[in-house]
Design a protein around this motif. Structure first.
Motif, PDB file in Angstrom:
ATOM      1  N   GLN A   1      29.990  44.456  27.122  1.00  0.00           N
ATOM      2  CA  GLN A   1      29.656  43.297  27.898  1.00  0.00           C
ATOM      3  C   GLN A   1      30.653  42.025  27.794  1.00  0.00           C
ATOM      4  O   GLN A   1      31.024  41.501  28.602  1.00  0.00           O
ATOM      5  N   ALA A   2      31.002  41.742  26.445  1.00  0.00           N
ATOM      6  CA  ALA A   2      31.772  40.507  26.041  1.00  0.00           C
ATOM      7  C   ALA A   2      33.243  41.011  26.612  1.00  0.00           C
ATOM      8  O   ALA A   2      33.668  40.120  27.160  1.00  0.00           O
ATOM      9  N   GLU A   3      33.844  42.204  26.554  1.00  0.00           N
ATOM     10  CA  GLU A   3      35.065  42.305  26.949  1.00  0.00           C
ATOM     11  C   GLU A   3      35.022  41.996  28.585  1.00  0.00           C
ATOM     12  O   GLU A   3      36.147  41.700  28.736  1.00  0.00           O
ATOM     13  N   ARG A   4      34.159  42.719  29.094  1.00  0.00           N
ATOM     14  CA  ARG A   4      34.077  42.529  30.513  1.00  0.00           C
ATOM     15  C   ARG A   4      34.298  41.168  31.019  1.00  0.00           C
ATOM     16  O   ARG A   4      34.783  40.408  31.841  1.00  0.00           O
ATOM     17  N   MET A   5      33.506  40.250  30.264  1.00  0.00           N
ATOM     18  CA  MET A   5      33.385  39.052  30.712  1.00  0.00           C
ATOM     19  C   MET A   5      34.379  38.066  30.353  1.00  0.00           C
ATOM     20  O   MET A   5      35.010  37.496  31.063  1.00  0.00           O
ATOM     21  N   LEU A   6      35.085  38.566  29.132  1.00  0.00           N
ATOM     22  CA  LEU A   6      36.419  37.704  28.674  1.00  0.00           C
ATOM     23  C   LEU A   6      37.539  38.098  29.527  1.00  0.00           C
ATOM     24  O   LEU A   6      38.297  37.336  29.979  1.00  0.00           O
ATOM     25  N   ALA A   7      37.523  39.202  30.049  1.00  0.00           N
ATOM     26  CA  ALA A   7      38.416  39.850  30.904  1.00  0.00           C
ATOM     27  C   ALA A   7      38.421  39.052  32.201  1.00  0.00           C
ATOM     28  O   ALA A   7      39.585  38.459  32.665  1.00  0.00           O
ATOM     29  N   SER A   8      37.346  38.600  32.770  1.00  0.00           N
ATOM     30  CA  SER A   8      37.213  37.939  34.028  1.00  0.00           C
ATOM     31  C   SER A   8      37.607  36.331  33.883  1.00  0.00           C
ATOM     32  O   SER A   8      38.340  35.961  34.442  1.00  0.00           O
ATOM     33  N   MET A   9      37.292  36.001  32.481  1.00  0.00           N
ATOM     34  CA  MET A   9      37.793  34.510  32.162  1.00  0.00           C
ATOM     35  C   MET A   9      39.184  34.464  31.966  1.00  0.00           C
ATOM     36  O   MET A   9      39.576  33.492  32.266  1.00  0.00           O
ATOM     37  N   ASN A  10      39.558  35.531  31.408  1.00  0.00           N
ATOM     38  CA  ASN A  10      41.328  35.440  31.418  1.00  0.00           C
ATOM     39  C   ASN A  10      42.095  35.473  32.263  1.00  0.00           C
ATOM     40  O   ASN A  10      42.875  34.801  32.351  1.00  0.00           O
ATOM     41  N   GLU A  11      41.407  36.418  33.404  1.00  0.00           N
ATOM     42  CA  GLU A  11      42.166  36.325  34.846  1.00  0.00           C
ATOM     43  C   GLU A  11      42.125  34.818  35.359  1.00  0.00           C
ATOM     44  O   GLU A  11      43.098  34.455  35.847  1.00  0.00           O
ATOM     45  N   VAL A  12      40.906  34.253  35.125  1.00  0.00           N
ATOM     46  CA  VAL A  12      40.761  32.743  35.610  1.00  0.00           C
ATOM     47  C   VAL A  12      41.900  31.972  34.966  1.00  0.00           C
ATOM     48  O   VAL A  12      42.801  30.932  35.743  1.00  0.00           O
ATOM     49  N   ILE A  13      41.878  32.044  33.566  1.00  0.00           N
ATOM     50  CA  ILE A  13      42.753  31.194  32.812  1.00  0.00           C
ATOM     51  C   ILE A  13      44.206  31.341  33.169  1.00  0.00           C
ATOM     52  O   ILE A  13      45.073  30.359  33.409  1.00  0.00           O
ATOM     53  N   ARG A  14      44.634  32.853  33.142  1.00  0.00           N
ATOM     54  CA  ARG A  14      46.058  32.933  33.552  1.00  0.00           C
ATOM     55  C   ARG A  14      46.643  32.469  35.027  1.00  0.00           C
ATOM     56  O   ARG A  14      47.485  31.846  35.090  1.00  0.00           O
ATOM     57  N   ALA A  15      45.599  32.352  35.967  1.00  0.00           N
ATOM     58  CA  ALA A  15      45.834  32.209  37.192  1.00  0.00           C
ATOM     59  C   ALA A  15      45.768  30.594  37.251  1.00  0.00           C
ATOM     60  O   ALA A  15      46.961  30.033  37.620  1.00  0.00           O
ATOM     61  N   GLY A  16      45.172  29.767  36.255  1.00  0.00           N
ATOM     62  CA  GLY A  16      45.369  28.311  36.331  1.00  0.00           C
ATOM     63  C   GLY A  16      46.543  27.909  35.663  1.00  0.00           C
ATOM     64  O   GLY A  16      47.253  27.084  36.117  1.00  0.00           O
ATOM     65  N   GLU A  17      46.949  28.789  34.699  1.00  0.00           N
ATOM     66  CA  GLU A  17      48.049  28.615  33.885  1.00  0.00           C
ATOM     67  C   GLU A  17      49.500  28.803  34.910  1.00  0.00           C
ATOM     68  O   GLU A  17      50.557  27.946  35.068  1.00  0.00           O
ATOM     69  N   GLU A  18      49.463  29.866  35.729  1.00  0.00           N
ATOM     70  CA  GLU A  18      50.689  29.967  36.627  1.00  0.00           C
ATOM     71  C   GLU A  18      50.492  28.920  37.811  1.00  0.00           C
ATOM     72  O   GLU A  18      51.466  28.494  38.239  1.00  0.00           O
ATOM     73  N   MET A  19      49.281  28.385  38.266  1.00  0.00           N
ATOM     74  CA  MET A  19      49.548  27.351  39.246  1.00  0.00           C
ATOM     75  C   MET A  19      50.066  26.176  38.738  1.00  0.00           C
ATOM     76  O   MET A  19      50.481  25.618  39.581  1.00  0.00           O
TER      77      MET A  19
ATOM     78  N   ARG B   1      42.253  43.060  40.083  1.00  0.00           N
ATOM     79  CA  ARG B   1      42.033  44.363  39.723  1.00  0.00           C
ATOM     80  C   ARG B   1      43.186  45.220  39.921  1.00  0.00           C
ATOM     81  O   ARG B   1      43.400  46.273  39.261  1.00  0.00           O
ATOM     82  N   LYS B   2      44.181  44.699  40.660  1.00  0.00           N
ATOM     83  CA  LYS B   2      45.688  45.209  40.737  1.00  0.00           C
ATOM     84  C   LYS B   2      46.723  44.185  40.422  1.00  0.00           C
ATOM     85  O   LYS B   2      46.548  43.046  40.715  1.00  0.00           O
ATOM     86  N   ARG B   3      47.707  44.655  39.877  1.00  0.00           N
ATOM     87  CA  ARG B   3      48.877  43.782  39.480  1.00  0.00           C
ATOM     88  C   ARG B   3      50.180  44.320  40.117  1.00  0.00           C
ATOM     89  O   ARG B   3      50.137  45.237  40.814  1.00  0.00           O
ATOM     90  N   PHE B   4      51.142  43.501  40.203  1.00  0.00           N
ATOM     91  CA  PHE B   4      52.184  43.698  40.647  1.00  0.00           C
ATOM     92  C   PHE B   4      52.950  44.694  40.113  1.00  0.00           C
ATOM     93  O   PHE B   4      53.494  44.175  38.822  1.00  0.00           O
ATOM     94  N   THR B   5      53.354  45.928  40.242  1.00  0.00           N
ATOM     95  CA  THR B   5      54.008  46.510  39.499  1.00  0.00           C
ATOM     96  C   THR B   5      54.906  47.526  40.549  1.00  0.00           C
ATOM     97  O   THR B   5      54.407  47.611  41.746  1.00  0.00           O
ATOM     98  N   PRO B   6      55.817  48.536  40.275  1.00  0.00           N
ATOM     99  CA  PRO B   6      56.471  49.204  41.292  1.00  0.00           C
ATOM    100  C   PRO B   6      55.374  49.947  42.026  1.00  0.00           C
ATOM    101  O   PRO B   6      55.810  50.134  43.148  1.00  0.00           O
ATOM    102  N   GLN B   7      54.440  50.648  41.297  1.00  0.00           N
ATOM    103  CA  GLN B   7      53.873  51.550  41.939  1.00  0.00           C
ATOM    104  C   GLN B   7      52.720  50.656  42.982  1.00  0.00           C
ATOM    105  O   GLN B   7      52.735  51.091  44.348  1.00  0.00           O
ATOM    106  N   THR B   8      52.093  49.666  42.723  1.00  0.00           N
ATOM    107  CA  THR B   8      51.359  48.832  43.703  1.00  0.00           C
ATOM    108  C   THR B   8      52.313  48.165  44.617  1.00  0.00           C
ATOM    109  O   THR B   8      51.447  48.151  45.677  1.00  0.00           O
ATOM    110  N   VAL B   9      53.484  47.923  44.358  1.00  0.00           N
ATOM    111  CA  VAL B   9      54.285  47.352  45.607  1.00  0.00           C
ATOM    112  C   VAL B   9      54.576  48.115  46.597  1.00  0.00           C
ATOM    113  O   VAL B   9      54.635  48.117  47.899  1.00  0.00           O
TER     114      VAL B   9
END
Length: 200
Positions: free
Chosen positions: A18-36, A127-135
């Motif tokens: 549960q902690a891993e799932r919760m932190l994964a979501s938070m980390n996505e938000v943090i990364r998005a904020g840093e990129e913005m 849920r998906k990232r930019f990789t050669p396959q996803t592109v």
């Protein structure tokens, strides 16, 4: 064993999963904020290059004039130059950003019935990232939408896709990009959307 049972029975604790799932979501938000923040700093450099006043830039970017002033000082010290705003750039992150922007325009034009809509939602939620396959997969969805809805979509969408596709098929080896891939991708995404909206 007893410790495991008490962990599940006590509502005040979390399992590791549960902690891993919760932190994964938070980390996505943090990364998005840093990129913005990085993208906004890059745009401030672009606006400084236009000769715009710090007041005007602060108003547009919705940051304090002190923050703009700090960015202007960095630009004057000879930090990395601002990225160009021309769509005619050929590094992979830039082309991926253009594809992303085109896909979003298709999705909105077709009121989210586009084949690429679900894929875009997965990208937006991390849920998906930019990789050669996803592109490649996103390209297939965009191609299908352009083929199936040719009458409903402006010709500029097909023109943009053809240029993006050629660039992705034969990527340029030379690049002078100084910003991170995600910042370049995000900037190209916004510029592509603005251009397509202006053309329609």
């Amino acid at each position: 064993m007893a410790g495991d049972e008490s962990e599940h029975q006590n509502p005040g604790t979390l399992t590791e999963e549960q902690a891993e799932r919760m932190l994964a979501s938070m980390n996505e938000v943090i990364r998005a904020g840093e990129e913005m923040r990085k993208l906004r700093a890059e745009m401030i450099k672009v606006f400084v290059g236009f000769g715009w006043t710090q007041d005007r830039i602060a108003r547009l970017t919705e940051v304090s004039q002190a923050a703009v002033s700090k960015q202007v000082a960095k630009s004057r010290r000879g930090d990395a130059p601002a990225m160009g705003l021309s769509l005619d750039q050929h590094d992979i992150p830039w082309l991926e950003g253009r594809l992303w922007g085109l896909a979003e325009e298709i999705s909105e034009t077709l009121c989210d019935t586009a084949r690429c809509s679900r894929y875009l939602n997965a990208l937006a939620r991390g849920r998906k990232r930019f990789t050669p396959q996803t592109v490649d997969e996103l390209r297939r969805h965009v191609e299908e939408d352009l083929r199936l809805h040719q009458a409903e979509l402006p010709g500029s969408y097909r023109d943009a896709y053809d240029k993006i596709s050629r660039g992705l098929d034969v990527p340029s080896k030379a690049t002078t990009a100084t910003a991170s891939a995600s910042v370049r991708r995000a900037l190209a995404h916004q510029i592509q959307r603005a251009q397509l909206q202006g053309d329609s």
